[in-house]
Design a protein around this motif. Sequence first.
Motif, PDB file in Angstrom:
ATOM      1  N   ALA A 100       0.807  -1.220   0.000  1.00 10.04           N
ATOM      2  CA  ALA A 100       0.000   0.000   0.000  1.00 10.04           C
ATOM      3  C   ALA A 100       0.840   1.270   0.000  1.00 10.04           C
ATOM      4  O   ALA A 100       0.397   2.322   0.453  1.00 10.04           O
ATOM      5  N   HIS A 101       2.048   1.193  -0.504  1.00  7.37           N
ATOM      6  CA  HIS A 101       2.939   2.352  -0.591  1.00  7.37           C
ATOM      7  C   HIS A 101       3.892   2.115  -1.752  1.00  7.37           C
ATOM      8  O   HIS A 101       4.291   0.961  -2.002  1.00  7.37           O
ATOM      9  N   PRO A 102       4.290   3.170  -2.474  1.00  7.43           N
ATOM     10  CA  PRO A 102       5.228   2.969  -3.593  1.00  7.43           C
ATOM     11  C   PRO A 102       6.523   2.258  -3.180  1.00  7.43           C
ATOM     12  O   PRO A 102       7.111   1.542  -3.996  1.00  7.43           O
ATOM     13  N   LEU A 103       6.969   2.443  -1.930  1.00  6.18           N
ATOM     14  CA  LEU A 103       8.222   1.815  -1.492  1.00  6.18           C
ATOM     15  C   LEU A 103       8.096   0.311  -1.318  1.00  6.18           C
ATOM     16  O   LEU A 103       9.109  -0.395  -1.240  1.00  6.18           O
ATOM     17  N   THR A 104       6.863  -0.189  -1.247  1.00  2.00           N
ATOM     18  CA  THR A 104       6.661  -1.619  -1.044  1.00  2.00           C
ATOM     19  C   THR A 104       5.844  -2.236  -2.173  1.00  2.00           C
ATOM     20  O   THR A 104       5.251  -3.307  -2.006  1.00  2.00           O
ATOM     21  N   SER A 105       5.830  -1.557  -3.312  1.00  2.00           N
ATOM     22  CA  SER A 105       5.116  -2.063  -4.489  1.00  2.00           C
ATOM     23  C   SER A 105       6.067  -2.068  -5.680  1.00  2.00           C
ATOM     24  O   SER A 105       5.812  -1.452  -6.709  1.00  2.00           O
ATOM     25  N   LYS A 106       7.169  -2.784  -5.515  1.00 10.05           N
ATOM     26  CA  LYS A 106       8.247  -2.776  -6.498  1.00 10.05           C
ATOM     27  C   LYS A 106       8.569  -4.189  -6.966  1.00 10.05           C
ATOM     28  O   LYS A 106       8.319  -5.163  -6.254  1.00 10.05           O
ATOM     29  N   VAL A 107       9.161  -4.267  -8.157  1.00  9.96           N
ATOM     30  CA  VAL A 107       9.483  -5.561  -8.755  1.00  9.96           C
ATOM     31  C   VAL A 107      10.864  -5.500  -9.401  1.00  9.96           C
ATOM     32  O   VAL A 107      11.206  -4.512 -10.064  1.00  9.96           O
ATOM     33  N   GLY A 108      11.647  -6.541  -9.206  1.00 11.46           N
ATOM     34  CA  GLY A 108      12.898  -6.723  -9.915  1.00 11.46           C
ATOM     35  C   GLY A 108      12.808  -7.939 -10.810  1.00 11.46           C
ATOM     36  O   GLY A 108      12.404  -9.016 -10.357  1.00 11.46           O
ATOM     37  N   VAL A 109      13.143  -7.791 -12.077  1.00 13.72           N
ATOM     38  CA  VAL A 109      13.124  -8.900 -13.044  1.00 13.72           C
ATOM     39  C   VAL A 109      14.567  -9.142 -13.474  1.00 13.72           C
ATOM     40  O   VAL A 109      15.219  -8.247 -14.018  1.00 13.72           O
ATOM     41  N   ILE A 110      15.050 -10.351 -13.229  1.00 16.58           N
ATOM     42  CA  ILE A 110      16.473 -10.644 -13.380  1.00 16.58           C
ATOM     43  C   ILE A 110      16.695 -11.743 -14.416  1.00 16.58           C
ATOM     44  O   ILE A 110      15.932 -12.706 -14.495  1.00 16.58           O
ATOM     45  N   SER A 111      17.774 -11.595 -15.194  1.00 19.40           N
ATOM     46  CA  SER A 111      18.135 -12.612 -16.182  1.00 19.40           C
ATOM     47  C   SER A 111      19.640 -12.568 -16.407  1.00 19.40           C
ATOM     48  O   SER A 111      20.313 -11.597 -16.053  1.00 19.40           O
ATOM     49  N   VAL A 112      20.173 -13.631 -17.003  1.00 16.38           N
ATOM     50  CA  VAL A 112      21.578 -13.634 -17.404  1.00 16.38           C
ATOM     51  C   VAL A 112      21.771 -12.589 -18.490  1.00 16.38           C
ATOM     52  O   VAL A 112      20.952 -12.462 -19.402  1.00 16.38           O
ATOM     53  N   SER A 113      22.850 -11.819 -18.381  1.00 16.39           N
ATOM     54  CA  SER A 113      23.072 -10.732 -19.330  1.00 16.39           C
ATOM     55  C   SER A 113      23.864 -11.202 -20.539  1.00 16.39           C
ATOM     56  O   SER A 113      24.766 -12.036 -20.424  1.00 16.39           O
ATOM     57  N   GLU A 114      23.519 -10.637 -21.687  1.00 19.13           N
ATOM     58  CA  GLU A 114      24.298 -10.866 -22.895  1.00 19.13           C
ATOM     59  C   GLU A 114      25.388  -9.822 -23.062  1.00 19.13           C
ATOM     60  O   GLU A 114      26.221  -9.918 -23.968  1.00 19.13           O
ATOM     61  N   ASP A 115      25.397  -8.830 -22.184  1.00 17.44           N
ATOM     62  CA  ASP A 115      26.425  -7.789 -22.204  1.00 17.44           C
ATOM     63  C   ASP A 115      27.712  -8.368 -21.618  1.00 17.44           C
ATOM     64  O   ASP A 115      27.710  -8.861 -20.478  1.00 17.44           O
ATOM     65  N   PRO A 116      28.832  -8.340 -22.348  1.00 20.01           N
ATOM     66  CA  PRO A 116      30.075  -8.926 -21.826  1.00 20.01           C
ATOM     67  C   PRO A 116      30.598  -8.226 -20.575  1.00 20.01           C
ATOM     68  O   PRO A 116      31.411  -8.800 -19.844  1.00 20.01           O
ATOM     69  N   GLU A 117      30.103  -6.995 -20.284  1.00 18.32           N
ATOM     70  CA  GLU A 117      30.552  -6.285 -19.098  1.00 18.32           C
ATOM     71  C   GLU A 117      29.668  -6.529 -17.892  1.00 18.32           C
ATOM     72  O   GLU A 117      29.916  -5.964 -16.818  1.00 18.32           O
ATOM     73  N   ALA A 118      28.637  -7.366 -18.045  1.00 18.62           N
ATOM     74  CA  ALA A 118      27.706  -7.619 -16.947  1.00 18.62           C
ATOM     75  C   ALA A 118      27.465  -9.111 -16.789  1.00 18.62           C
ATOM     76  O   ALA A 118      27.623  -9.889 -17.733  1.00 18.62           O
ATOM     77  N   ASP A 119      27.102  -9.500 -15.585  1.00 21.72           N
ATOM     78  CA  ASP A 119      26.731 -10.893 -15.306  1.00 21.72           C
ATOM     79  C   ASP A 119      25.230 -11.092 -15.439  1.00 21.72           C
ATOM     80  O   ASP A 119      24.774 -12.111 -15.957  1.00 21.72           O
ATOM     81  N   VAL A 120      24.469 -10.119 -14.951  1.00 22.28           N
ATOM     82  CA  VAL A 120      23.012 -10.233 -15.008  1.00 22.28           C
ATOM     83  C   VAL A 120      22.400  -8.920 -15.459  1.00 22.28           C
ATOM     84  O   VAL A 120      23.002  -7.847 -15.333  1.00 22.28           O
ATOM     85  N   ASP A 121      21.198  -9.010 -15.995  1.00 18.32           N
ATOM     86  CA  ASP A 121      20.375  -7.845 -16.322  1.00 18.32           C
ATOM     87  C   ASP A 121      19.329  -7.674 -15.230  1.00 18.32           C
ATOM     88  O   ASP A 121      18.749  -8.661 -14.736  1.00 18.32           O
ATOM     89  N   TYR A 122      19.067  -6.424 -14.866  1.00 22.45           N
ATOM     90  CA  TYR A 122      18.078  -6.095 -13.838  1.00 22.45           C
ATOM     91  C   TYR A 122      17.115  -5.065 -14.396  1.00 22.45           C
ATOM     92  O   TYR A 122      17.505  -3.946 -14.719  1.00 22.45           O
ATOM     93  N   LEU A 123      15.869  -5.464 -14.545  1.00 27.91           N
ATOM     94  CA  LEU A 123      14.817  -4.550 -14.961  1.00 27.91           C
ATOM     95  C   LEU A 123      13.991  -4.207 -13.735  1.00 27.91           C
ATOM     96  O   LEU A 123      13.447  -5.097 -13.070  1.00 27.91           O
ATOM     97  N   PHE A 124      13.896  -2.913 -13.419  1.00 23.67           N
ATOM     98  CA  PHE A 124      13.069  -2.483 -12.299  1.00 23.67           C
ATOM     99  C   PHE A 124      11.708  -2.045 -12.820  1.00 23.67           C
ATOM    100  O   PHE A 124      11.607  -1.327 -13.819  1.00 23.67           O
ATOM    101  N   LEU A 125      10.663  -2.476 -12.126  1.00 20.39           N
ATOM    102  CA  LEU A 125       9.297  -2.094 -12.474  1.00 20.39           C
ATOM    103  C   LEU A 125       8.588  -1.558 -11.231  1.00 20.39           C
ATOM    104  O   LEU A 125       8.569  -2.221 -10.189  1.00 20.39           O
ATOM    105  N   GLN A 126       8.052  -0.359 -11.353  1.00 22.74           N
ATOM    106  CA  GLN A 126       7.255   0.229 -10.269  1.00 22.74           C
ATOM    107  C   GLN A 126       5.794  -0.077 -10.537  1.00 22.74           C
ATOM    108  O   GLN A 126       5.225   0.368 -11.538  1.00 22.74           O
TER     109      GLN A 126
END
Length: 375
Positions: free
Chosen positions: A65-91
Amino acid sequence: MTQGNGSRSTTSYEEVRCMLMRGGTSKGAYFLADELPADPADRDDLLLRVMGSPDPAQIDGLGGAHPLTSKVGVISVSEDPEADVDYLFLQVVVDRPEVSDRQNCGNILAGVGPFAVERGLVTAGDTETTVRIRMVNTAELAVATFPTPGGRVEYTGSAEISGVPGTAAAVEIEFPQGDSPLLPTGNVRDTVAGVEVTCVDNGMPTVLIPATALKVTGYEEPRDLEEDVALADRLHEIRLEAGLLMGLGDVERATVPKLSLLAAPRDGGAVTTRTFIPVRCHTSIGVLGAASVAAGLRLPGNVGEDVARLPATGDRTRVEHPTGFLDVDVSVDPGEGGTPPVARRTAVVRTARKIFDGTVFPRAADSAPTSAQGR
């Protein structure tokens, strides 16, 4: 971003694997990308049903019931050679059927590395693990380091952060220099809706505003500021105009830019802040919002010069907020001879904790409300 009623999912998803985590001073649901619908509209529809939106109480879902507690992280293996994982944040908006991907979240970011290890996307080290993270929302990088004794994520520890009771294991997060301009408007000061502001983006588009310019002290309790109708109208006006100046377009239904009111520090820090996200007043301050405040204060001529008390030496900037403070190490090159200013390095310490790991059962698609239902 899903707006309005959106499209109803054609895939039932009666259950989905989920980990609920506290990241910094926020709380969110973390998912593997390949365990959610591939179509963004279907994914967002599912997340609305998981979190219980639209409903001001989010009584039928995981949301708090508050923006601070209504959040989502979507994680996957990254295809970027400089990263290990991709993180998509969704409010996930609490009281409207909307899911926004127009911003990052540095607090939910604190849980990404541990989640990646828990789900087997990254192999843990014997004592600590470093995870390179590509933040999909902005295509910028972050590097998180946290303890993994014996190859398992350790959540207990002695690190304290304001706004979170108790202690936990430290998650050190460093943000390399990004490609986005530190001053999106090209100016250290702009006049927006009749008020002098500094528009800065060190990971989060943020508008710095002297609190007294809006006829408040900057020390009020968040609830009191939220109930100030005249202030809300002024902030709305400033945010819309600043969004256009910062190249964000029409931000009427967006959660950026953040607005941070500045006042002189009271507890030995560099500045006192009250931050709006976008209409609720943050009970603390977001990681990337604090990073932007800290960087902005180090630019000669910024609007906080008269109230900020920067340390005589070192890169650490203590940003005070309603429930304590957040320390940010930021090194800024102010630029000269026409060269724009840049933040060379930004780093913070956060904590994260796994709350539950299991299966969440979303509300049925055919029972979802089309608008917030009052109580």
